[in-house]
Every structure is written in C-alpha cells, then in structure tokens.
Design a protein around this motif. Structure first.
Motif, short mmCIF file in Angstrom:
data_model
loop_
_atom_site.label_atom_id
_atom_site.label_comp_id
_atom_site.label_asym_id
_atom_site.label_seq_id
_atom_site.Cartn_x
_atom_site.Cartn_y
_atom_site.Cartn_z
N SER A 275 0.87 -1.17 0.00
CA SER A 275 0.00 0.00 0.00
C SER A 275 0.91 1.22 0.00
N ALA A 276 1.09 1.79 -1.17
CA ALA A 276 1.98 2.95 -1.31
C ALA A 276 1.20 4.11 -1.90
N GLU A 277 1.72 5.29 -1.72
CA GLU A 277 1.07 6.48 -2.26
C GLU A 277 1.11 6.47 -3.79
N GLN A 278 0.39 7.41 -4.38
CA GLN A 278 0.27 7.46 -5.83
C GLN A 278 1.65 7.58 -6.49
N LYS A 279 2.53 8.41 -5.92
CA LYS A 279 3.90 8.52 -6.40
C LYS A 279 4.82 7.95 -5.32
N PRO A 280 5.13 6.65 -5.41
CA PRO A 280 5.92 6.01 -4.37
C PRO A 280 7.33 6.59 -4.27
N THR A 281 7.89 6.51 -3.09
CA THR A 281 9.25 6.98 -2.87
C THR A 281 10.23 5.97 -3.47
N LEU A 282 11.51 6.36 -3.53
CA LEU A 282 12.53 5.45 -4.05
C LEU A 282 12.59 4.17 -3.24
N ALA A 283 12.52 4.30 -1.91
CA ALA A 283 12.57 3.11 -1.05
C ALA A 283 11.37 2.19 -1.32
N GLN A 284 10.20 2.79 -1.54
CA GLN A 284 9.00 1.99 -1.83
C GLN A 284 9.13 1.29 -3.18
N LYS A 285 9.66 2.01 -4.16
CA LYS A 285 9.87 1.38 -5.48
C LYS A 285 10.85 0.22 -5.38
N GLN A 286 11.92 0.39 -4.60
CA GLN A 286 12.89 -0.68 -4.46
C GLN A 286 12.28 -1.89 -3.76
N ALA A 287 11.41 -1.64 -2.79
CA ALA A 287 10.72 -2.74 -2.12
C ALA A 287 9.76 -3.44 -3.08
N VAL B 160 17.42 -10.85 -18.22
CA VAL B 160 18.19 -9.77 -17.61
C VAL B 160 17.26 -8.63 -17.24
N ASN B 161 17.51 -8.05 -16.07
CA ASN B 161 16.75 -6.87 -15.67
C ASN B 161 17.67 -5.97 -14.85
N GLU B 162 17.34 -4.69 -14.80
CA GLU B 162 18.07 -3.80 -13.91
C GLU B 162 17.75 -4.16 -12.47
N ASN B 163 18.76 -4.11 -11.62
CA ASN B 163 18.58 -4.48 -10.21
C ASN B 163 17.94 -3.31 -9.46
N ASP B 164 16.65 -3.12 -9.70
CA ASP B 164 15.93 -1.96 -9.16
C ASP B 164 15.85 -1.97 -7.64
N SER B 165 15.99 -3.13 -7.02
CA SER B 165 15.82 -3.19 -5.57
C SER B 165 17.03 -2.64 -4.82
N VAL B 166 18.17 -2.48 -5.51
CA VAL B 166 19.37 -1.95 -4.84
C VAL B 166 20.01 -0.78 -5.57
N ALA B 167 19.70 -0.59 -6.85
CA ALA B 167 20.39 0.43 -7.66
C ALA B 167 20.04 1.83 -7.17
#
Length: 372
Positions: free
Chosen positions: A70-82, A138-145
C-alpha cells in the motif's frame, strides 16, 4: 500503412537480445499477466528449435510488485525498491511458466558493466547459459540500484546486454509498429519507416524532444539504443509487442516494424574495435597445435597451447597472440599475465589446483579473438 504493407524487409540473425517493457508484462501496472507474452514465447520456442540463441531483457519488476504494497500514488525510491524486490520473483515466475526449459535471472546495475571483472563475469555467465540451452532473463537491479548506478531505461540496457552477449540482433518491443515520420497517434498520414540505414540527427529528431510535435513517447531511448547497437555491428528492430503478427513475421525472417542496419557486421565491428581501439598490453606465444585449433577450427585458445607470456596485463586486457614471433591474432585475455604464467601448458582440469580457484577454461574465448 497496414501491417501487410509494412512487412517487406527481410533479415537474418543467429543470436538476439529481446527487450520487453513493463506494459507488456504487467499491462495494468498492478501484477503480471501473460496475454501479450504468449506470442513472444512461441517465437522464442520456435527460434530455439531452429538453433538460434536468445537473451531476454525484461522490465516489469516494480509494476509486478506494486499491488503487494500500500503505497502512495507517487511512491518513494525506497518503496519502489521494495516493490521491485517483491516483483522480481513474480516476474520470473511469470516468464518461467511460459517455457518448458530452464530460465535464469541476471540482475545488473551500471556499476556491473563499468567494472572490468564484473563485465567479464557477466559475459561468461551469459555465454555458459546459452551453451547449456538456458534462457537468460536480464533486468536492472531496481531493488538496490541508486541513481548513479541506474541505466535509466531498459532500452539502453538492452543495447549494452547485446554488446556483452555478442548478439548480432537487438529486438525492442514497444506499443507502436515502429518508427514513423510523424506521430501516428495524432497524424493518420504518418508513414512507417521500415528500414533506416543510419541513426542521424534527422532520425533522432523524429523521436521528438522539447517543443516537438512529432514525438511518439519513449521512442527517444529506443533510437539511442539502436544507435549504440548499430555502431557496434548489431542490427536493431523496433516492433509492436502487442501484436502476435509481429512475432509471426519475425519467425519468417520478415521485419514487422523498423530495421536499423549497422554500418559493419558484428564480426567486422568487433575486429575493427580489437585492432584499432584497444592497445595490446602483452603477448601470448602459442604452439603449433594451438595455432591449428585457432586457424582451422575457429576454436578458443586454451592454457595447454600457451608456451610463453610477455608483458604485464590484467584479465580483460587486449593481448597479441603470436606463433614463432609472427602476429597471428588479437583478443581479450581472461587471465592476468601472472596467472597465465602459472598455468601455461596445463590442461583445463588442472587449473583449479594451481590457481586455487575454479576459473575460466579458456585463455581467450573465440568470441573475443580476431585472426589477423
């Protein structure tokens, strides 16, 4: 221009990287689906049966994991990584159920490509997966980048993966039929460009920009990727990934979108790069058996065929390969000079005992070696 009219250009390929965006994987932005991926999976299956090799570059981790939080309409970087951390497993499970052969996940950041050792490891991993009939995804490592380590878009990531994988073709799937001379969404007279010889300033301008009325949304990064790939001898196709007919055409060697032709072949571009762009840091002298294997069989150079080493070089550096003081080839060494001095003349199965770790079997892989 209709689909039937557009499919007129033919092309050949052997190893392709296919870039697939989030909208195809998670069409509503809230979970994985397969409705747009079935035709692509069938194309991959058919191509593998023909002896061709493929690598997938897949977006979609954040979209696949969005509905788990449950994240806001524009999630934060930390939320996107999660979200990405959750979505990676979902996305891979979504791909895996489309195939009856093994798939493998490779997560990258820009730091992995910039670092020489990690670059070589990525290259070797993809090479081994393909050799064992496993599909690399292959994908970008979005959870840590972090921002400085991000590629920014998976179109350009696709071009870089095509380079690392020694692919001859990059296929970018999007939501339009290809590159048009105007925006087809607003201009019914827009004409599809089925073939582009060079990604010139005029071609780049078709992607639009600040104040442009021509932009087609997301096309700029696709043209940047095509420009990178073409400069390195890799042909690029932009096709409509929503249409099953696109993959039917690709299976027949037809172009259902826009084909960007490279100025040189992949082998020609690599030969030019090795010969003129890299300065050899050392020399590897080989015996007659190794020469025969390289020249007559197109084989890789193995430690057993190395007779002596000159110079100081690191793994990944360019080296000259010589036979009886004649320059035979140039390539990229997978070992440093000090390592190679220890293992020269040895069989591959002896390397771990001498080096203390399981390294590469080849000194210079055939994909990274050019006969002169």
């Amino acid at each position: 221009m209709s689909q039937a009219e557009a499919v007129v250009t033919k092309f050949n390929w052997q190893r392709a990287v296919i870039k697939v965006g989030s909208a195809l994987i998670a069409p509503d932005g809230a979970g994985c689906r397969t409705e747009y991926l079935l035709a692509l999976a069938q194309f991959i299956n058919a191509s593998r049966r023909q002896g061709k090799e493929l690598v997938l570059v897949s977006s979609g981790a954040v979209a696949a994991g969005r509905n788990a939080m449950s994240a806001e309409q524009k999630p934060t970087l930390a939320q996107k990584q999660a979200m990405a951390a959750v979505g990676q497993t979902r996305m891979m499970a979504n791909w895996a159920r489309l195939f009856d052969f093994p798939t493998a996940q490779i997560l990258l950041t820009h730091g992995d490509i910039r670092d020489r050792d990690r670059y070589l490891n990525i290259k070797s991993t993809i090479r081994e997966l393909l050799a064992h009939q496993i599909l690399p995804i292959v994908n970008e490592n979005d959870s840590v980048a972090t921002e400085e380590l991000k590629f920014g878009d998976n179109d350009n990531l696709g071009a870089l993966v095509a380079l690392v994988a020694d692919a001859d073709t990059l296929i970018i799937c999007t939501d339009v039929d290809g590159l048009y001379d105007a925006d087809p969404r607003s201009n019914p007279q827009a004409r599809l460009l089925t073939s582009v010889e060079s990604v010139s300033k005029e071609i780049m301008a078709l992607a639009g920009g600040s104040g442009s009325s021509v932009g087609t949304g997301g096309m700029q990064t696709k043209l940047q990727a095509a420009q990178k790939a073409s400069a390195n001898g890799i042909q690029t196709l932009i096709v409509n990934g929503y249409k099953a007919a696109s993959f039917d055409a690709l299976s027949k060697g037809l172009v259902p979108g826009t084909l960007f032709s490279p100025a040189l072949s992949r082998s020609g571009a690599k030969k030019q790069w090795l010969r003129h762009s890299l300065k050899a840091k050392g020399k590897i002298h080989i015996d007659a058996g190794a020469k025969q294997a390289l020249v007559q069989r197109g084989a890789s150079l193995l430690p057993v065929g190395v007779s002596s080493v000159e110079g100081q070089f690191a793994a990944g550096d360019a080296v000259e390969v010589c036979f009886e003081n004649d320059l035979l080839a140039i390539g990229l060494s997978l070992f440093s000079a000090s390592e190679l001095s220890k293992i020269k003349g040895l069989q591959s199965q002896q390397l771990e005992t001498v080096l203390g770790y399981a390294g590469h079997e080849e000194v210079v892989h055939r994909d990274d070696l050019v006969l002169l």
